[in-house]
Design an enzyme around this catalytic site. Structure first.
Site, PDB file in Angstrom:
ATOM      1  N   HIS A 110      -1.938   6.804   7.732  1.00 18.54           N
ATOM      2  CA  HIS A 110      -1.040   7.787   7.102  1.00 18.54           C
ATOM      3  C   HIS A 110      -1.766   9.104   6.845  1.00 18.54           C
ATOM      4  O   HIS A 110      -1.168  10.171   6.911  1.00 18.54           O
ATOM      5  CB  HIS A 110      -0.522   7.257   5.752  1.00 18.54           C
ATOM      6  N   GLY A 163       0.823  -1.197   0.000  1.00 22.29           N
ATOM      7  CA  GLY A 163       0.000   0.000   0.000  1.00 22.29           C
ATOM      8  C   GLY A 163       0.856   1.245   0.000  1.00 22.29           C
ATOM      9  O   GLY A 163       2.040   1.199   0.339  1.00 22.29           O
ATOM     10  N   HIS A 171      -3.355   0.581   8.047  1.00 26.17           N
ATOM     11  CA  HIS A 171      -2.043   1.225   7.941  1.00 26.17           C
ATOM     12  C   HIS A 171      -2.106   2.452   7.021  1.00 26.17           C
ATOM     13  O   HIS A 171      -1.614   3.528   7.367  1.00 26.17           O
ATOM     14  CB  HIS A 171      -1.038   0.186   7.427  1.00 26.17           C
ATOM     15  N   GLU A 172      -2.739   2.277   5.853  1.00 29.20           N
ATOM     16  CA  GLU A 172      -2.755   3.379   4.876  1.00 29.20           C
ATOM     17  C   GLU A 172      -3.661   4.519   5.328  1.00 29.20           C
ATOM     18  O   GLU A 172      -3.317   5.681   5.131  1.00 29.20           O
ATOM     19  CB  GLU A 172      -3.166   2.872   3.483  1.00 29.20           C
ATOM     20  N   CYS A 217       6.758  -0.503   6.464  1.00 29.63           N
ATOM     21  CA  CYS A 217       6.253   0.669   5.747  1.00 29.63           C
ATOM     22  C   CYS A 217       7.320   1.127   4.768  1.00 29.63           C
ATOM     23  O   CYS A 217       8.506   1.137   5.116  1.00 29.63           O
ATOM     24  CB  CYS A 217       5.956   1.775   6.758  1.00 29.63           C
ATOM     25  N   LEU A 218       6.915   1.507   3.568  1.00 26.10           N
ATOM     26  CA  LEU A 218       7.885   1.971   2.574  1.00 26.10           C
ATOM     27  C   LEU A 218       8.582   3.250   3.035  1.00 26.10           C
ATOM     28  O   LEU A 218       9.656   3.575   2.547  1.00 26.10           O
ATOM     29  CB  LEU A 218       7.188   2.188   1.223  1.00 26.10           C
ATOM     30  N   GLN A 259       2.852  10.027   1.583  1.00 27.57           N
ATOM     31  CA  GLN A 259       4.174   9.385   1.461  1.00 27.57           C
ATOM     32  C   GLN A 259       4.942   9.876   0.234  1.00 27.57           C
ATOM     33  O   GLN A 259       6.153   9.687   0.155  1.00 27.57           O
ATOM     34  CB  GLN A 259       4.043   7.863   1.398  1.00 27.57           C
TER      35      GLN A 259
HETATM   36 ZN   LIG Z   1       3.218   3.074   5.490  1.00 30.61          ZN
END
Ligand SMILES: [Zn+2]
Length: 164
Positions: A136, A46, A132-133, A90-91, A51
């Protein structure tokens, strides 16, 4: 479409609240396309607009069929009492992982790229991804929900010792 740079946890933008999307125009469509292309390139499950430095409520999540789903202005409308406990990454926090509790099942209400409302349900890893997304979009990272972070090496060692 263009590949965008994924911000890491040092950037203030990741801790800010994103604004609702009000215009379902070409600019939004380009943003969603860029998110998908960047996510596919990075190889995650995701990605959220903040981000890549855009404080708009738009995310991409991966569903059970391994399809990338666009969620605009997502709201989680149901969280199961049953929880799951597992490693999450997480990226924006590359190379580190933490144990995070999430609901086992969630239902989200969101809009598509044309503004049409729809609902998306997810279990297990998909539920984790939706939570999670959407976090953000409120400026929250998974690192707030875990006591300690593990490196990739520590994670690999734990996985190996489990297999033996
Ligand atoms: Zn993330």
């Amino acid at each position: 479409m263009a590949l965008r740079t994924i911000l890491t946890e040092k950037e203030d933008t990741l801790y800010k609240k994103s604004h609702p999307v009000t215009k379902f125009d070409t600019r939004l469509h380009n943003l969603l396309d860029d998110l998908k292309e960047t996510l596919a390139d990075a190889g995650g499950l995701g990605l959220a607009a903040p981000q890549i430095g855009i404080l708009r409520r738009a995310v991409i999540v991966t569903n059970e069929k391994d399809e990338m789903i666009e969620l605009v202005n997502p709201e989680i409308i149901f969280r199961s009492d049953e929880i799951q406990t597992g490693f999450e990454g997480c990226l924006s926090v590359p190379g580190r992982w933490g144990v995070v509790e999430r609901p086992m099942h969630v239902k989200a209400r969101a809009q598509d790229r044309n503004g049409n409302f729809f609902e998306m349900e997810g279990d297990d890893i998909t539920a984790r991804c939706i939570c999670h997304e959407t976090d953000h979009l409120d400026g929250h990272l998974f690192t707030e929900l875990t006591d300690r972070l593990y490196t990739q090496k520590e994670l690999d060692e734990m996985m190996n010792s489990k297999e033996k």
